[in-house]
Design a protein around this motif. Structure first.
Motif, mmCIF file in Angstrom:
data_model
loop_
_atom_site.group_PDB
_atom_site.id
_atom_site.type_symbol
_atom_site.label_atom_id
_atom_site.label_comp_id
_atom_site.label_asym_id
_atom_site.label_seq_id
_atom_site.Cartn_x
_atom_site.Cartn_y
_atom_site.Cartn_z
ATOM 1 N N MET A 270 16.976 14.401 21.478
ATOM 2 C CA MET A 270 16.599 15.412 22.469
ATOM 3 C C MET A 270 15.467 14.923 23.369
ATOM 4 O O MET A 270 15.442 15.198 24.566
ATOM 5 N N ILE A 271 14.558 14.172 22.783
ATOM 6 C CA ILE A 271 13.453 13.618 23.570
ATOM 7 C C ILE A 271 14.008 12.632 24.617
ATOM 8 O O ILE A 271 13.624 12.657 25.783
ATOM 9 N N TRP A 278 14.240 14.879 33.188
ATOM 10 C CA TRP A 278 12.971 15.409 33.695
ATOM 11 C C TRP A 278 12.888 15.427 35.239
ATOM 12 O O TRP A 278 12.606 16.482 35.835
ATOM 13 N N PRO A 279 13.157 14.312 35.923
ATOM 14 C CA PRO A 279 13.029 14.318 37.395
ATOM 15 C C PRO A 279 13.984 15.315 38.066
ATOM 16 O O PRO A 279 13.637 15.894 39.090
ATOM 17 N N PRO A 286 4.275 16.257 36.274
ATOM 18 C CA PRO A 286 4.197 15.117 35.345
ATOM 19 C C PRO A 286 4.824 15.459 33.987
ATOM 20 O O PRO A 286 4.799 16.614 33.569
ATOM 21 N N TYR A 287 5.378 14.468 33.319
ATOM 22 C CA TYR A 287 5.943 14.636 31.976
ATOM 23 C C TYR A 287 4.804 14.963 31.005
ATOM 24 O O TYR A 287 3.780 14.279 30.984
ATOM 25 N N PRO A 288 4.948 16.032 30.209
ATOM 26 C CA PRO A 288 3.852 16.456 29.319
ATOM 27 C C PRO A 288 3.413 15.374 28.327
ATOM 28 O O PRO A 288 4.193 14.476 28.002
ATOM 29 N N LYS A 293 6.714 19.440 23.541
ATOM 30 C CA LYS A 293 6.446 20.392 24.630
ATOM 31 C C LYS A 293 7.402 20.152 25.790
ATOM 32 O O LYS A 293 7.882 21.093 26.423
ATOM 33 N N ALA A 294 7.681 18.893 26.069
ATOM 34 C CA ALA A 294 8.606 18.534 27.148
ATOM 35 C C ALA A 294 10.024 19.024 26.835
ATOM 36 O O ALA A 294 10.694 19.611 27.683
#
Ligand code: ZN
Ligand code: ZN
Length: 566
Positions: A270-271, A278-279, A286-288, A293-294
């Motif tokens: 998942m990470i 993310w983008p 910004p990525y946490p 959390k992300a």
């Protein structure tokens, strides 16, 4: 020599077939409600009163049958009969243990509820309305004694099961509400028969209501967290129950550790997906600093894509034919076009534990409707409904439909009812049944359902993390004394669940034991079996044949099916 040997085998198997038939016939008679759920309506006019004599009868039945089983030499039986033998032996030992050691009848007031049994007969399609109502009328006579007995049997109930019994038995009263009275009036029963039936209904309803108020007024005030029996089963009972109910190759403790490992693997996948996506969703943000959390932020973002509360049921109805056509087009499994699947609002007498479920006809009634019960959102506040719909968002709703309907539970149960082994069709193994539905989810995605969208895989991993966490939660609650606060942290922070979902899951873990482990245990055993056969058969491995052969043995424990397939 060959002929003589085969003849001898035939005789033992023929004897065993007769033994099985007699055992099932006896048990159907002992337990009419169970018979009815299997689609055998021979004893619908009787309701078993669960008193001490009844338990004595059950125990001597189980002891007798175990003696009967011991007379057969397992090695002389055919392979399918050897697994039937194992299923029956386990079932009889479970009966003995459940009534002598587990003793749920003393601590679970929710185990007394006549609602489902009556509803099955009232809404059944096995006979004319008039004949069904005649059975109902006869059966109603035992309801007052049923609940009087319940009150005598209950010794030291848990607070949680007492609350459940109160709400579910209130639901049972609804089985005899306006709709039922309408059916009685609509029927061609003579006036006297109608009058008697409605009088008995009133008496039965009063008995249910009396049980509810006894629980509320007499029982509840005596129960304090300090003195009442704990809902936690404890290590010894839990390990035993796991053995009887799951029938896995691994022990409860081994499965717990396997689930912990699988959880770590899902989290790292998942990470990875979150970093990729993310983008696309967070452009300039910004990525946490913390990966979890992300992942949480990404799940929340992707979960925003969901249906409106009023469209929940119609969205499910629309998706069923799409799943069917994917399974057909990709040659994954033969689906019987003759069996209808009806999506309906979950009836009140079933509400309280799960959000969506399948009610399938039993092996004796294979032509009846299969229902896809969808929990209504009517009791939810706007905020609760939003939380629920985010949980069952655009992606997860599709995975849920794979699980519950196609090619999950619905497809599996159609196969199970066609299984040549009545024993395996009726003593269904929960881990096999749930494991198949969970396996179906991953298999569909692997085969390209959802077009390998990263969002779909992210949500799948989260969903699969849920069943994996179910195992961790159940074991931790009943064996390791996990607190509610710790459980919420596990479910919300580490498994990314919505608040409401996590609260419901905690509640379910307090009301059931072992059942929550069936998903992950069955899934991992089926997946491992497939991979084992893939390696063994190489080029010759065909996924459609694997699925059809696997399902053809009925709802037997995966470890027994494995023996038949390897
Ligand atoms: Zn929303
Ligand atoms: Zn399921």
């Amino acid at each position: 020599m060959m002929a003589a040997c085969q003849k001898n085998e035939m005789t033992t198997d023929a004897k065993f077939d007769a033994f099985k038939e007699a055992l099932i016939a006896d048990l159907l008679q002992i337990d009419p409600t169970w018979a009815s759920t299997l689609g055998n309506h021979k004893y619908d006019n009787r309701l078993t009163v669960p008193n001490d004599d009844y338990r004595k009868l059950l125990l001597s039945f189980a002891n007798d049958k175990l003696k009967g089983l011991a007379d057969f030499k397992k090695a002389e039986l055919s392979v399918p009969n050897r697994t039937d033998y194992a299923v029956l032996e386990n079932q009889m030992k479970w009966l003995l243990w459940a009534h002598a050691q587990l003793k749920e009848h003393e601590w679970n007031p929710a185990s007394y509820n006549v609602g489902q049994g009556f509803a099955d007969i009232i809404h059944g399609t096995h006979d004319t309305l008039e004949n069904r109502l005649k059975s109902v009328s006869e059966r109603l006579k035992s309801v007052p004694e049923f609940y009087r007995t319940a009150k005598r049997q209950i010794k030291n109930p848990t607070i949680e099961h007492t609350d459940l019994a109160i709400s579910q038995n209130k639901g049972a009263v609804d089985v005899f509400g306006k709709d039922f009275e309408g059916l009685v009036q609509k029927s061609t029963l003579v006036d006297d028969a109608k009058k008697t039936l409605l009088e008995r209904t009133q008496t039965a309803k009063a008995a249910i209501q009396d049980y509810v108020s006894w629980l509320e007024r007499d029982m509840k005030p005596q129960l304090t967290p300090q003195t009442a029996r704990s809902f936690r089963l404890g290590k010894d009972l839990y390990f035993k129950k796991f053995e009887f109910q799951i029938v896995a190759r691994s022990s409860a403790e081994e499965i717990y550790h396997k689930a912990l490992q699988h959880k770590a693997k899902l989290t790292s996948e998942m990470i990875k997906i979150t970093k990729e996506l993310w983008p696309k969703y967070f452009k300039d943000e910004p990525y946490p600093a913390e990966d979890l959390k992300a992942v949480r932020a990404m799940i929340d973002k992707v979960s925003e894509k969901h249906v409106k509360p009023g469209e929940f049921q119609s969205a499910i109805e629309k998706q069923i034919p799409e799943l069917e056509s994917f399974v057909r087009k990709n040659d994954l499994l033969y689906l019987d076009p003759e069996k209808p699947l009806v999506v309906r609002v979950e009836p009140a007498y079933m509400q309280g534990v799960a959000g969506a479920s399948i009610t399938a006809p039993g092996p004796y009634d294979a032509k009846a409707n299969t229902y896809y019960n969808v929990g209504p959102l009517t009791n939810y506040s706007a905020a609760e409904a939003e939380s629920y719909l985010r949980e069952y968002n655009h992606y997860v709703l599709q995975i849920l439909n794979i699980h519950e309907a196609i090619p999950g539970h619905y497809a599996q149960l159609v196969y199970s009812n066609k299984s040549p082994s009545l024993v395996k069709a009726i003593f269904g193994n929960d881990a096999m049944v749930e494991g198949w539905a969970v396996y179906a989810e991953r298999m569909m995605l692997e085969e390209g359902y959802g077009g390998h969208e990263p969002e779909m895989w992210l949500m799948y991993n989260k969903w699969n993390l849920r069943v994996t966490t179910n195992t961790i939660l159940d074991y931790s609650v009943h064996v390791l004394n996990l607190t509610e606060t710790e459980a919420m942290k596990l479910l919300v922070d580490e498994a990314f669940q919505q608040e409401q979902e996590a609260r419901n899951k905690w509640r379910r873990a307090t009301l059931t034991q072992v059942q929550l482990t069936s998903y992950f245990t069955g899934f991992s055993e089926i997946y491992d079996l497939r991979e084992e056969l893939k390696t063994k058969l190489g080029e010759k491995f065909k996924i459609k044949s694997f699925h059809e052969e696997f399902l053809s043995y009925g709802s037997a424990p995966v470890k027994y099916i494995r023996e038949l397939m390897i």
